[in-house]
Design a protein around this motif. Sequence first.
Motif: not given
Length: 92
Positions: A41-44, A68-71, A78-88
């Motif tokens: 996923l991107d920022n938006q 996050y990863t920056q290229i 990663r979607p799973q990281d966003v899901e964990q952030a939502i849970d937190k």
Amino acid sequence: MEIINVDARTWELIMKRIEALADKTEDLCRNTGDKSLKKWLDNQEVCQLLGISKRTLQTYRDNGTLPYTQINHKIYYRPQDVEQAIDKLKSK
């Protein structure tokens, strides 16, 4: 332009090694699942999912809430990281 001659046997050895490397890379990608940024996923997209501003997203990156990863200059999540952030965020 410089021209370099390589005998056929050496060339075949080089090609075999390149093919072995390509096979190993494919195996690693297959084992890890996500081998492209299409599922990232991107920022938006993250701002829309979390219902937050870009500045709040920056704060989450800065304080380690959201990995996050920056290229180059583009940031991906990663979607799973966003899901964990939502849970937190829900548990606070």
